[in-house]
Design a protein around this motif. Structure first.
Motif: not given
Length: 475
Positions: A150-156, A203-214, A225-231, A452-454
């Motif tokens: 969804g966000w990048a090309d990976r060229v081997t 995908p990290l251009a939008v601020p992230l809301h605080a992660r739910p408390i475990p 937070g969240q990695c570039e690939d959305g994980s 990006r940290a929430a």
């Protein structure tokens, strides 16, 4: 006297005798036509097979309609194509993720491979200096495959013999501009192969809301937070030390508070203690009730608290000696995380030399001996220079947020980090775009990861204090 010289030696020949005759007689080997034809057919067959293996979806979309037209006519082909399109549309509506993973991204990868990378491969390699010409023959790194998400090309890429990943890391800007991307990062897949990552969007251009408390206590790592690939990105806190460096307004508080937020259930369960040092009296003081007596603000209190953490560490080391080599958090021996906001104030800017020496010595002792017995340090600072933070290399895991100068990236993350794509000096100073965005380089991997940290708001912290006030006193 006549001599036979190879073609390349004739160009460098200098003769001082006017009547010396130089005769160039290249050796000509006539290859039988049948061998040429066999080699050509073999290459065509191998290319077709590799295309089918690497791009099965694209090949099927071309081959199946063509086969149906040739066997049953164009009317049957139109009906079959309409049926397949209907099935694909239903699949996309009912199972979007699996459809994108199985159909859309492979199709996009084929299109990018054919139209962007394969088409421009030779000129980009030549201009970037990654191809070589030896004795009139061109040698080019081989484009193995292209994958998309969804966000990048990976060229081997398969490297030329004798090339290293540093050769490619030094030319990331050339590669990015050559293939029309905003940036490029180089990762080693295995010996002789690298993976080039070309982002298509951020995908990290939008601020992230605080992660739910475990719901359950988490000690070893917490979602921050969240990695570039959305994980989701989980930051390791137990068994390591973490250094966070970033300019004013870069979002260091997002990393500190997201870590604290993720550890709250473990604090309540008595498995974690957070010792907070807040020389600025601004960031951590907002949730002071969470830390109880383990909070320090003045330089004297900070030095005392650091030395108390050293005492806990040494007492555990005496008890664990000869019995265990690693720490398992328990209620009797909880994991102690010492969080220091603006550590440079204690190690460099403190006017009292004695307090400065006490703080530096205590931090050095904790970072060299603490993680084996369950005492970790998370420190944040603005200026990463060696004279400001002389013990920065004692932190195995490092995070570079927005920095003012390109040289500071390697100061924080280590030599070569910026060449590998950690462009921390290019992070936007606009809070909505860049606050909390940083590059993480772990002890176990030389490749930086963009995360990006929430953002934990004041209201989130108030809620945390109301719900977990006194959790820091758990023993």
């Amino acid at each position: 006297m006549l001599r036979k010289l190879p073609g390349e030696e004739v160009r460098g020949l200098v003769s001082t005798t006017p009547d010396t005759a130089v005769v160039f007689r290249p050796a000509v080997v006539r290859t039988p036509a049948i061998i040429t034809i066999v080699i050509f057919l073999w290459r065509v067959l191998a290319g077709l097979v590799m295309t089918v293996v690497r791009h099965p979806v694209a090949v099927a979309l071309v081959a199946l309609p063509s086969g149906i037209v040739s066997l049953f006519g164009w009317r049957v082909a139109v009906v079959a194509t309409g049926l397949v399109c209907s099935l694909l549309s239903a699949w996309a509506a009912l199972g979007y993720s699996s459809f994108m993973r199985s159909v859309a991204w492979p199709l996009l990868a084929f299109g990018r491979w054919f139209w962007v990378y394969r088409r421009h491969w030779m000129p980009v390699m030549t201009v970037a200096g990654l191809g070589r010409q030896i004795k009139g023959r061109d040698y080019m790194p081989r484009l193995i495959k292209v994958t998309c998400d969804g966000w990048a090309d990976r060229v081997t890429v398969k490297l030329l013999h004798g090339q290293s990943d540093e050769d490619w890391a030094d030319r990331t800007a050339n590669l990015a501009h050559g293939f029309g991307a905003v940036s490029c990062r180089v990762e080693v897949e295995r010996a002789g192969r690298v993976v080039l990552t070309f982002p298509r969007r951020d995908p990290l251009a939008v601020p992230l809301h605080a992660r739910p408390i475990p719901a359950e206590p988490a000690v070893h790592s917490v979602e921050v937070g969240q990695c570039e690939d959305g994980s989701p990105y989980r930051l390791k806190v137990h068994g390591t030390h973490v250094l966070i460096a970033g300019a004013t307004g870069a979002g260091k508080g997002s990393w500190l508070w997201s870590t604290i937020r993720g550890l709250l259930p473990a604090m309540r369960a008595g498995l974690v203690q957070i010792w907070a040092l807040d020389p600025k009296r601004m960031e951590l003081s907002f949730g002071r009730a969470l830390f109880g007596a383990r909070y320090a603000a003045t330089p004297e209190q900070c030095a005392d608290l650091l030395e108390a953490a050293v005492s806990v560490m040494q007492e555990r080391a005496d008890r664990f000696a000869g019995l265990q080599r690693s720490h398992t958090p328990t209620v009797d021996d909880p994991f102690v995380l010492v969080i220091v906001d603006e550590v440079a104030f204690l190690t460099a800017y403190q006017s009292d030399k004695q307090l400065r020496q006490r703080a530096t010595a205590a931090l050095a002792t904790l970072t060299t001996q603490g993680r084996a017995v369950g005492v970790g340090v998370m420190a944040a600072l603005q200026d990463p220079r060696k004279e400001v933070m002389s013990i920065r290399n004692l932190f195995p895991d490092k995070i570079a947020l927005r920095l003012d100068e390109s040289e500071q990236v390697d100061m924080v993350l280590g030599d070569g980090a910026r060449d590998r794509g950690a462009l921390a000096d290019h992070i936007s100073p606009v809070p909505e775009l860049g606050a909390g965005v940083g590059y993480v380089r772990l002890e176990t991997s030389p490749d930086p990861v963009r995360v990006r940290a929430a953002y934990v708001s004041d209201e989130d912290i108030r809620h945390m204090v109301i719900r977990y006030s006194g959790a820091g006193e758990a023993v």
